[in-house]
Design an enzyme around this catalytic site. Sequence first.
Site, short mmCIF file in Angstrom:
data_model
loop_
_atom_site.label_atom_id
_atom_site.label_comp_id
_atom_site.label_asym_id
_atom_site.label_seq_id
_atom_site.Cartn_x
_atom_site.Cartn_y
_atom_site.Cartn_z
CB ILE A 1 -1.01 0.00 1.17
CG1 ILE A 1 -0.31 -0.03 2.54
CG2 ILE A 1 -1.96 -1.18 1.04
CD1 ILE A 1 -1.28 0.16 3.71
CB VAL B 1 7.07 0.52 11.93
CG1 VAL B 1 8.08 -0.41 12.55
CG2 VAL B 1 7.21 0.53 10.42
CD GLU C 1 -2.35 0.80 12.55
OE1 GLU C 1 -1.81 -0.31 12.56
OE2 GLU C 1 -3.58 0.97 12.52
MO1 MOS Z 1 -5.21 0.68 9.27
S1 MOS Z 1 -6.25 2.17 10.13
O1 MOS Z 1 -5.26 0.93 7.61
O2 MOS Z 1 -3.65 0.44 9.69
#
Ligand code: MOS
Length: 765
Positions: free
Chosen positions: A492, A723, A725
């Site tokens: 992503i 890592v 978040e």
């Molecule tokens: Mo999530 S809120 O896409 O780590």
Amino acid sequence: MARKIIKSKYFVEEDFVEVLAEVPAGGSSPLPTNQEMKVIGRPVTRLDGYDKVSGTARYTFDINLPHLAHARTLRSPYAHARITAIDAREAAKMPGVLGIIHYQNVDQIPWYGSSFLFDPHLRYVGDEVACVAAETEAAASAALKRIKVEYEELPFVVDAAAAMKQNAPAIHEGGNIQGGKPAVYARGDFDAGLAEADVVVEETFTTQVEVHNPTEVHCSVVNWEGDRLTVWDSTQAIFSVRDTVAQSLGLPASQVRVIKRYMGGGFGSKLTTGKYTVMAALLAQRIGRPVRITLDREEMNLAVGNRPDSVQKLTVAAKKDGTLSAMSHWSYGAVGAYPSGAACSWPLRTIYQCPNVKTEEYSVFINAGPGRPFRAPGHVQGTFALESILDDVAEKLAMDPLEFRRKNHATIDQVMNLPYTSKKLLEAYDAGAKAIGWDRRRKVPGADKGRYQRGLGFASQIWWGAGTPPAGCILKLNRDGSVRLIAGTQDIGTGTYTVMAQVAAEILEIPIERIQVNLGDTAVGPYCPLSGGSLTTPSVTPAVADAALQMKEKLLSAAAAILEVPQGELVYQRGEVRHTGDTSKKKTIVEILREMREQTLLTYGARNANPEGYAINSFGAQFAEVEVDTLTGHVKVIKVVAAHDIGRAVNRLTLENQFHGGILQGIGFALMEERVIDPQTGKVLTVNLHDYKMPTIMDMPEIEVIIVSEADTKISNVGAKGVGEPAMIPTPGAIANAIYNAIGVRLHSLPMTPDKILMALAQKG
Ligand code: MOS
């Protein structure tokens, strides 16, 4: 290699999820430490870096197909209404219009259990009314204006406090409190803990609604071939899009293929399938042409998710020696018009040692765009409140804030009553304090007299990020010794392509340039979890390691057959199998494959089960230095030191990228971002990036990233924790505490905009 199927539990974003997973029967043996590695742990440049900066990389929007049609969505202009009539006949005759769908001409498709794909009951400004396919986007947009809709306006509510009242307009049957009751938690005896305290502080904090606003807008391109559907989608979860689309259209999952190659961010808004994807598929089926649907920035700010706001009332009680004796957290937050979660007490429940804790939290429906998980859902707002009040308690106790945290260090997970696989938070305190120069912190907050006042603050973080099975990876060895890795995960934007290739390159001892990675295609890649919750690297890299280790075994076995010696006398080194005694006996990968003729060597690696009887969390501390302009109220973040325990760092560069992004996003939440709704009309006033203020590169502080951990060998062979978040969680709390240290007044409300700073300074006098 032997496999078994087990039941496994993991925490993703807001919930514990139980899954069945096929895992290696023998568990996993840890790989050597980073010091012994040549590729893992090194700052390897992204494999897809050149493609991205040169424009070669094809994002979802770039998918073009012959006869591609374009779709646009008509959205509710009212915060709460019922459609009484709809007439699309005139719109259908507009030039270039190919098809129009709405609730009267498609089947009622249930949507996440609570409503329908096209629901005549509209619950927010932006709710879907109709969708048009046309030759061009402009033609589709023009047609939207000619669809005649009659609405019966209903009373609405756009504020959680008002929505919780008895006589508030009901958004769903069963009332506006999601689930009908608060989520509660308690341990010990809160009142007894309060009674034995010497210091009690009670404060209320508020945080705003934050909108994800990834650079790349939400987009799907759909194409039917007979009764098989291909969906290119900008998503964090290809398998979940496949299943939702298949279910919505009544197709077997095998007839839906979801592809996503590159992505410009999601942050949680792209975890769930968009209605637009299914609407595009329905239109494409009807008009017999492929369809692209792209949301514009206004739709991004209305309809694809946000971080719920919060009102949090905290009580913290401590004894003279600094030990916490009781804590409580009571909160509510608006999840928008459809189910999501606003709870934010988890950090308070677990990160510090405290025997007596109670929490009570309400997730509240309002007539606004749906909430969605957003980079460390709950933890960012909860950590801001917790770390702010803890600094105030420390001040009352005349303790250094860092000493106060050290004093209340927790050695076990107090909610689950389990030991941690690893916890190096104390090491993070030491390293971070040293790097920021914590002794420089002013002892008397706000004692400075000049226009520009500086301060230091810090906050701790706890997150999940253990990773989880099931996650699989196919490794294919080509005849020339080059390698293809295939997995059903998705990159992503975090560097998944690169970290996966690093692990294979390390174990097979071949140059990373010889490896190609195929991700983001449900038709070819084995199942992997969604990419959110900081779980991609810790889930997927162990599967790659497993596949590569098996391939090494296969090559040894093949060489033993070719050389006619026992396999035990052979070793694998730098892409060659050698005999330990007779140095003339050796075979390169290419030689082995040549003798195997047309056979492809394939292995399938799987992520192991997480260990039983442990809590797996990441920990960290972030230190911020800020400068407050007391004339304008502007806050400049000068420096952030991020010191974390995240297990093994697989790639130093992509890891630092996560911290850069997470810290900047944290600065946005702390200082400027806010969705604003007009309470008179229910309309969102911040639907573009002029009105919705996001940080830019000009707001970037100096950032220092310190990793205090090595591989967590209890989790997996690779031993990485996520890592994505952790990078964001402590940032607003650290900034809030640094502002207090600078000006000597506590701000209880995010974002800490110049007007609030000036107001606070005025009240201080
Ligand atoms: Mo999530 S809120 O896409 O780590």
